[in-house]
Scaffold this motif. Structure first.
Motif, PDB file in Angstrom:
ATOM      1  N   ARG A  63       0.826  -1.215   0.000  1.00 52.46           N
ATOM      2  CA  ARG A  63       0.000   0.000   0.000  1.00 52.46           C
ATOM      3  C   ARG A  63       0.859   1.265   0.000  1.00 52.46           C
ATOM      4  NH1 ARG A  63      -3.446  -1.589   5.226  1.00 52.46           N
ATOM      5  NH2 ARG A  63      -1.295  -2.181   5.812  1.00 52.46           N
ATOM      6  N   LEU A  64       2.108   1.136   0.422  1.00 51.95           N
ATOM      7  CA  LEU A  64       2.995   2.305   0.465  1.00 51.95           C
ATOM      8  C   LEU A  64       3.531   2.673  -0.908  1.00 51.95           C
ATOM      9  CD1 LEU A  64       5.105   1.466   3.668  1.00 51.95           C
ATOM     10  CD2 LEU A  64       3.288   3.172   3.467  1.00 51.95           C
ATOM     11  N   ARG A  65       3.477   1.751  -1.844  1.00 51.41           N
ATOM     12  CA  ARG A  65       4.069   1.983  -3.162  1.00 51.41           C
ATOM     13  C   ARG A  65       3.176   2.894  -3.997  1.00 51.41           C
ATOM     14  NH1 ARG A  65       4.547  -2.888  -4.457  1.00 51.41           N
ATOM     15  NH2 ARG A  65       6.704  -3.190  -3.732  1.00 51.41           N
ATOM     16  N   LYS A  66       3.765   3.946  -4.574  1.00 53.14           N
ATOM     17  CA  LYS A  66       3.053   4.883  -5.446  1.00 53.14           C
ATOM     18  C   LYS A  66       3.508   4.660  -6.882  1.00 53.14           C
ATOM     19  CE  LYS A  66       1.233   6.843  -1.823  1.00 53.14           C
ATOM     20  NZ  LYS A  66      -0.207   6.620  -1.474  1.00 53.14           N
ATOM     21  N   ASP A  67       2.533   4.553  -7.786  1.00 57.20           N
ATOM     22  CA  ASP A  67       2.854   4.309  -9.190  1.00 57.20           C
ATOM     23  C   ASP A  67       3.104   5.597  -9.963  1.00 57.20           C
ATOM     24  OD1 ASP A  67       2.552   1.552  -8.831  1.00 57.20           O
ATOM     25  OD2 ASP A  67       0.376   1.671  -9.171  1.00 57.20           O
ATOM     26  N   ASP A  68       2.464   6.675  -9.537  1.00 61.48           N
ATOM     27  CA  ASP A  68       2.604   7.945 -10.243  1.00 61.48           C
ATOM     28  C   ASP A  68       3.879   8.670  -9.789  1.00 61.48           C
ATOM     29  OD1 ASP A  68       1.183  10.121 -11.941  1.00 61.48           O
ATOM     30  OD2 ASP A  68       1.760  11.150 -10.082  1.00 61.48           O
ATOM     31  N   ASP A  69       4.623   9.216 -10.748  1.00 60.41           N
ATOM     32  CA  ASP A  69       5.874   9.894 -10.410  1.00 60.41           C
ATOM     33  C   ASP A  69       5.652  11.086  -9.490  1.00 60.41           C
ATOM     34  OD1 ASP A  69       7.300   8.103 -11.898  1.00 60.41           O
ATOM     35  OD2 ASP A  69       7.410   9.383 -13.694  1.00 60.41           O
ATOM     36  N   ALA A  70       4.604  11.841  -9.755  1.00 55.74           N
ATOM     37  CA  ALA A  70       4.323  13.024  -8.923  1.00 55.74           C
ATOM     38  C   ALA A  70       3.990  12.604  -7.496  1.00 55.74           C
ATOM     39  CB  ALA A  70       3.175  13.817  -9.532  1.00 55.74           C
ATOM     40  N   TRP A 126      -2.473  -1.234  10.060  1.00 55.25           N
ATOM     41  CA  TRP A 126      -2.498  -0.055   9.212  1.00 55.25           C
ATOM     42  C   TRP A 126      -1.101   0.241   8.660  1.00 55.25           C
ATOM     43  CZ3 TRP A 126      -7.332   1.246   8.274  1.00 55.25           C
ATOM     44  CH2 TRP A 126      -8.300   0.966   9.239  1.00 55.25           C
ATOM     45  N   SER A 127      -1.075   0.903   7.534  1.00 54.54           N
ATOM     46  CA  SER A 127       0.212   1.284   6.946  1.00 54.54           C
ATOM     47  C   SER A 127       0.950   2.244   7.860  1.00 54.54           C
ATOM     48  CB  SER A 127      -0.004   1.945   5.574  1.00 54.54           C
ATOM     49  OG  SER A 127      -0.506   1.022   4.641  1.00 54.54           O
ATOM     50  N   VAL A 128       2.252   2.067   7.939  1.00 54.09           N
ATOM     51  CA  VAL A 128       3.042   2.949   8.778  1.00 54.09           C
ATOM     52  C   VAL A 128       3.106   4.331   8.143  1.00 54.09           C
ATOM     53  CG1 VAL A 128       5.243   2.375   7.668  1.00 54.09           C
ATOM     54  CG2 VAL A 128       5.216   3.165  10.039  1.00 54.09           C
ATOM     55  N   MET A 129       3.019   5.349   8.998  1.00 56.97           N
ATOM     56  CA  MET A 129       3.094   6.722   8.537  1.00 56.97           C
ATOM     57  C   MET A 129       4.341   7.383   9.127  1.00 56.97           C
ATOM     58  SD  MET A 129       0.536   7.074   6.547  1.00 56.97           S
ATOM     59  CE  MET A 129       0.473   8.854   6.340  1.00 56.97           C
ATOM     60  N   PRO A 130       4.813   8.476   8.540  1.00 59.63           N
ATOM     61  CA  PRO A 130       5.996   9.152   9.085  1.00 59.63           C
ATOM     62  C   PRO A 130       5.833   9.512  10.563  1.00 59.63           C
ATOM     63  CG  PRO A 130       5.476  10.028   6.924  1.00 59.63           C
ATOM     64  CD  PRO A 130       4.351   9.124   7.299  1.00 59.63           C
ATOM     65  N   ALA A 131       4.617   9.887  10.949  1.00 60.68           N
ATOM     66  CA  ALA A 131       4.381  10.254  12.349  1.00 60.68           C
ATOM     67  C   ALA A 131       4.603   9.076  13.283  1.00 60.68           C
ATOM     68  CB  ALA A 131       2.960  10.795  12.519  1.00 60.68           C
ATOM     69  N   ASP A 132       4.287   7.861  12.819  1.00 58.83           N
ATOM     70  CA  ASP A 132       4.513   6.679  13.663  1.00 58.83           C
ATOM     71  C   ASP A 132       6.001   6.512  13.974  1.00 58.83           C
ATOM     72  OD1 ASP A 132       1.761   5.956  13.602  1.00 58.83           O
ATOM     73  OD2 ASP A 132       2.061   5.101  11.610  1.00 58.83           O
ATOM     74  N   ILE A 133       6.817   6.725  12.982  1.00 58.75           N
ATOM     75  CA  ILE A 133       8.267   6.583  13.161  1.00 58.75           C
ATOM     76  C   ILE A 133       8.827   7.743  13.969  1.00 58.75           C
ATOM     77  CG2 ILE A 133      10.477   6.466  11.959  1.00 58.75           C
ATOM     78  CD1 ILE A 133       8.997   5.160   9.613  1.00 58.75           C
ATOM     79  N   ALA A 134       8.409   8.964  13.655  1.00 53.43           N
ATOM     80  CA  ALA A 134       8.924  10.146  14.351  1.00 53.43           C
ATOM     81  C   ALA A 134       8.553  10.126  15.830  1.00 53.43           C
ATOM     82  CB  ALA A 134       8.376  11.413  13.686  1.00 53.43           C
ATOM     83  N   THR A 135       7.337   9.652  16.139  1.00 50.26           N
ATOM     84  CA  THR A 135       6.911   9.581  17.541  1.00 50.26           C
ATOM     85  C   THR A 135       7.767   8.600  18.324  1.00 50.26           C
ATOM     86  OG1 THR A 135       4.629  10.172  16.969  1.00 50.26           O
ATOM     87  CG2 THR A 135       4.988   9.063  19.078  1.00 50.26           C
ATOM     88  N   ARG A 136       8.054   7.456  17.734  1.00 52.10           N
ATOM     89  CA  ARG A 136       8.914   6.471  18.405  1.00 52.10           C
ATOM     90  C   ARG A 136      10.316   7.033  18.613  1.00 52.10           C
ATOM     91  NH1 ARG A 136       7.026   1.016  18.354  1.00 52.10           N
ATOM     92  NH2 ARG A 136       5.035   0.808  17.257  1.00 52.10           N
ATOM     93  N   TRP A 137      10.811   7.775  17.620  1.00 51.55           N
ATOM     94  CA  TRP A 137      12.136   8.369  17.739  1.00 51.55           C
ATOM     95  C   TRP A 137      12.182   9.391  18.879  1.00 51.55           C
ATOM     96  CZ3 TRP A 137      17.073   8.029  16.778  1.00 51.55           C
ATOM     97  CH2 TRP A 137      17.879   9.162  16.819  1.00 51.55           C
TER      98      TRP A 137
END
Length: 211
Positions: A19-26, A60-71
């Motif tokens: 689900r994290l993979r984006k196909d569109d370049d933008a 659920w898919s991991v979000m940047p906030a999940d990682i930043a909060t743990r850090w």
């Protein structure tokens, strides 16, 4: 984490969560910019480990906030265990002193160096009886240092001897009239905080001078 590492991180996580993979370049560019801004300062290895821990308990898919909060939580916990060591620079150079303290704290928060424990936690605990025995005298220390210099200790010892000796006579204060061996009291009946009235010491000194 540098922006050039974000695509690598997302690609690795997408192997477990497509689900994290984006196909569109933008969309991929926007995703990379968002993650790079949110994960500034977060090491790559930590981000990868935090994402794995996230997937252990969340569907659920991991979000940047999940990682930043743990850090942030991990860094604060390290700083809470850290006691600033004395900088090596001259303390009169206040700017350099503060910069070294700040650099050490940042290194601890980033996991580059281990937290410095408080000095009081080092060595075996002192027995309560040993501590109580030193109250008002020379408290024991682990490094052998004395809180009260020897010269001051001698003066205090002589003073304590006089304070004990003055109790060998009664108090001449009419409102007190403490008997020999008893502490002086206030007019209200409470014990005098200093142990005896000044007149009692004066009377003892006169007695010694005329003996």
């Amino acid at each position: 984490m540098t922006p050039d590492l974000i695509p690598r991180l997302i690609a690795e996580l997408a192997l477990a969560d497509p689900r994290l993979r984006k196909d569109d370049d933008a969309e991929r560019r926007a995703q990379s910019l968002l993650w790079a801004a949110a994960l500034t300062g977060v090491p790559y290895d930590f981000a990868l480990r935090a994402a794995r821990e996230h997937y252990r308990t969340s569907p659920w898919s991991v979000m940047p906030a999940d990682i930043a909060t743990r850090w942030d939580t991990w860094s604060r916990a390290r700083l809470a265990r850290h006691t600033d060591p004395t900088p090596a620079v001259d303390p009169d150079r206040s700017g350099a002193w503060c910069r070294e303290l700040g650099a050490t704290r940042r290194a601890v928060a980033a996991g580059e160096v281990e937290p410095t424990p408080a000095a009081i936690a080092e060595g075996p605990p002192l027995a309560v009886a040993e501590l109580v025995a030193g109250i008002g005298r020379t408290p024991p220390t682990r490094d052998g240092a004395q809180y009260i210099p020897a010269a001051a200790g001698q003066v205090l010892a002589a003073f304590r001897a006089v304070r004990r000796a003055e109790w060998t006579i009664g108090c001449p204060v009419p409102a007190c009239r403490a008997r020999p061996g008893d502490p002086c009291t206030r007019p209200s009946g409470g014990r005098l905080s200093t142990g005896s009235h000044p007149s009692r010491l004066d009377a003892w000194l006169v007695q010694q001078a005329t003996a």
